[in-house]
Design an enzyme around this catalytic site. Sequence first.
Site, PDB file in Angstrom:
ATOM      1  N   CYS A   1     -14.769  33.185   2.366  1.00  0.00           N
ATOM      2  CA  CYS A   1     -15.988  32.936   1.593  1.00  0.00           C
ATOM      3  C   CYS A   1     -15.866  31.639   0.799  1.00  0.00           C
ATOM      4  CB  CYS A   1     -16.284  34.155   0.707  1.00  0.00           C
ATOM      5  SG  CYS A   1     -17.985  34.195   0.119  1.00  0.00           S
TER       6      CYS A   1
ATOM      7  N   GLU B   1     -10.995  41.523   3.189  1.00  0.00           N
ATOM      8  CA  GLU B   1     -10.301  42.325   2.162  1.00  0.00           C
ATOM      9  C   GLU B   1     -11.189  43.467   1.655  1.00  0.00           C
ATOM     10  OE1 GLU B   1     -11.840  39.577   1.567  1.00  0.00           O
ATOM     11  OE2 GLU B   1     -12.629  39.511  -0.478  1.00  0.00           O
TER      12      GLU B   1
ATOM     13  N   HIS C   1     -15.881  39.141   4.336  1.00  0.00           N
ATOM     14  CA  HIS C   1     -14.742  39.495   3.486  1.00  0.00           C
ATOM     15  C   HIS C   1     -13.849  40.543   4.160  1.00  0.00           C
ATOM     16  CE1 HIS C   1     -15.774  37.499  -0.369  1.00  0.00           C
ATOM     17  NE2 HIS C   1     -17.022  37.589   0.087  1.00  0.00           N
TER      18      HIS C   1
END
Lengths: 250, 752
Positions: A86, A205, A203
Amino acid sequence: MKTGVVVFPGSNCDHDTYHVLKHVLGTDARFIWHGDAHLHDCDVIVLPGGFSYGDYLRTGAIARFSPVMQAVKEFARRGGFVLGICNGFQILQEAGLLPGAMLRNRGLKFICRPVDLRAERTDLAFTRAYEPGQVLRMPIAHNEGSFYVSPEELNHLERNGRVVLRYSSPSGEVCDAANPNGSLNNIAALINEEGNVMGMMPHPERASELCLGSEDGKGIFVSLLKAVESKNPRIQESKNGPRGLSFLNS
Amino acid sequence: MIPTDISPETISQHGLTPEEYQRICEILGRQPTFTELGIFSVMWSEHCSYKSSKIHLRRLPHQGPCVVQGPGENAGVVDIGDGLVAVFKIESHNHPSFIEPYQGAATGVGGIIRDIFTMGARPIALMDALHFGFIDDPKNRMILEGVVAGVGGYGNCIGIPTVGGQTVFSRHYANNPLVNVFCLGIARRDQIFYGRATGVGNPVIYVGARTGRDGIHGATMASEEFDERSEEKRPTVQVGDPFLEKLLLEACLEAMHSGLVVGIQDMGAAGLTCSTCEMGSRAGTGVEIELDRVPQREAGMTAYEIMLSESQERMLLVTREENEPKVLEIFTRWGLDAATIGRVTGDGMLRVLQSGTIVAEVPNRPLADGAPVYNRPMKRPAYLDEARAFGADLVAPPRDWEQAVIRMMSSPNLCRKRWIWEQYDHMVRTNTLVGPGADASILRLKGKERRLAISTDCNPRYCYLDPAAGARAAVAEACRNIVCSGGTPLAATNCLNFASPENPETMWQFSQTVDGIREACQALGTPITGGNVSFYNETNGIGVYPTPVIGMVGIVERESHITPAAFREAGDVVLLLGPEEVSLAGSEYLEVFHNRVEGVPVPVRLELEKRIESFLGNAVREGWVRSAHDCSEGGLLVTALESALLAYPRLGIELRISSPLMPHQALFGEGPSRVVLSAPEQNLQKLLDRAREMGVLLRPCGRVTSLKEVRVVYNDADILSVQVAAIFETWDRALESWLQAARMNETTDEHR
């Protein structure tokens, strides 16, 4: 394996990325301060998401001048693995490690939701855990994620297989309806020419634990772990505990 | 110090009455200086002093076994086990959001976040309760778009997820939007910090943004009603910088967790004035500051301006002399301004110096806590008899059921609010197990078994028709939402939004509301740990509905207890838990189809509510039900439909209802303490037996189907059969389409 998460002023996915690297994957993870000029012998460097320097001026435009970015560039030049997520992707673009720029989303609004992504390259150090053409579900959360390059450069990127992930339908169809932000050719992730620097807008994560709705992002980190191990089979887990910035629940 | 000659006009411009001015003279033993007058005017404003509400708020229950800190500090604190505490509060930023929607909402978010980390807690989640006028009026549309962008702009950047909330539309919020933001933080029980300036001689340190001329008299503005000239007040709205607050948050937590902080408070409403005198007053000390040392954005600011500025992202902290360099070092490392601006003294005075001269010298305690307390006159509002007299259940049934369902599901209050929450990062920090659009949002605490559930609730229509009953219903619904999701309600915060307290009818509504909250909180065992009162939500004499927003916090013991609102398996039995009695009074149906907010809604019976929640909590924890969804606005059919629409992959529903009521009463009528459940067939008998034992009503009313169709059989007659996909489309996109249509109309109007 030693992994480092760079903390810029305004990074806000730093703790999330650290959590996955340390507690989900069990690597020796640490935070690296933006003012540091060296990377503490890390095998993988992650530039996390967030709003470095408030995204003032232009996303990633100020962060690229941080002392740590000189070290990241040098690390990348020597073949080290660098992942930008990002805002981290935007910083890599501003730093010249990845091409193109991120324009504002075509709807002119911040978008936070899970999207489907088709894996275009599964032969990379970042993506070997995936099957060719596999459709992955991960969230996006950005205001400036509309990938743009000149037509010539886009051609060059496509011809050289530099596109790693594309926004797609759940069945893997790459179409305009599946494009959340107006990115050229639905591009969601890119790799550099040498194959050691990747930027992605989604994302991973946030999609590495089932309780959060998807584990599809974990493959990125797992792939990197394997790549580092095969690159240097003698790497052992460090005996010393990780040194991180203190924060709650770490 | 030369007392200025202060004219009656100046006093009145400062929002002070002649009597209040007299009291100030008595406290000082002389006339105030101009700066002192400004200081008193903000501290004694309604917004800061709660002078009209205090006498009522005392009736709220603040005690409970889990309560560590009740009202009076920056936020409430409750014990959640494992050595941790939850720190939470809800606050309004209504007036600024009307004048400048983006910045008003953004700084509202920034303010409540500071209240949480001031206590030493790491903020982990936000929720927003938003109330707007209908957006076919361009002004209301602009406010909606600005507020949503502002909440997102601030929360997204600072990296705290906005995980839920509520959005209500009504003509009563036209020109009176309500923007209430709830924030939840987590701290270690042994690391809670308070806003107290203890230790005579200790340095007082200013950190964060520089002081500018923005927001002067914001608190006074928030203590007046609006008229046509209100937009001239735009300069009293502050500008937010979430990036700076992110740095401030990290630096403050680092300083606190390093044991360097004695006391700390944010500079919110009334800025430097409020933080200095409140910290001194709480500790029984004095604070002396030198304004020349305050970091300033521009030259030539007067003492009056510096003391009253509401520039954002500033904190005041007290440390020990020997730790002063370490504190300054931390803030410098985070790139923030930090300066020692004064000392704690033993004389109980707020003393302000500029260029070596004393410009204000006021005793802290009467300034912070000595504002007059008013027992304002109250009168039962005249509208009530007429509004309650309407026989709401006599309205005609819809002619076409398919049209009726689609119209309901795409109505402003019932449609999906995805357009709003997709603009919020609701996942950052990766703790959001259940996010927006659910009964309650659920957050994990990494490394701990326990999870937290949070919900904000209020049905303003009920509050309008009966403020006490509406308040009881709001508390009950907030608790029920937590229980539906798998949690146990623990404690609550409230944001009480009302019109002008100088109107006796408003004060009556307020007093009734407080009584309602008190009764419900006592019955359901959820103390109020603090909150916020916002009066003067009134423009040109039209006030908002009495709107007491309840922010509830609960505990989910295990991950396996988390229960979704969505149906999960075809073949499951659909059940309706709770009493039979429903009414169209004050219902969504009555407003959507007949544009009326009238009648007497069915009041919640608290003893029954408690039993139903106890049954439900049990069933959910035992894993006997696969879904649970609070049945409130829109009634049974809307709730059951929502459970079907939320299912992924898609499922259908077949409802079979037998009732002596007219179908629209039974299907769209609203009643308290009701929940739509789904459960596998094999658990049905257990559930029915347990319900009988506990004396609660539980009736099978249909099945989850794989047909992806909604079918309703009413007293053996087929009244509805429609594809789920068709309803999903309108429900999911209604808000967006509505906004698009409004923008198109506006453009056409311009060209006319």
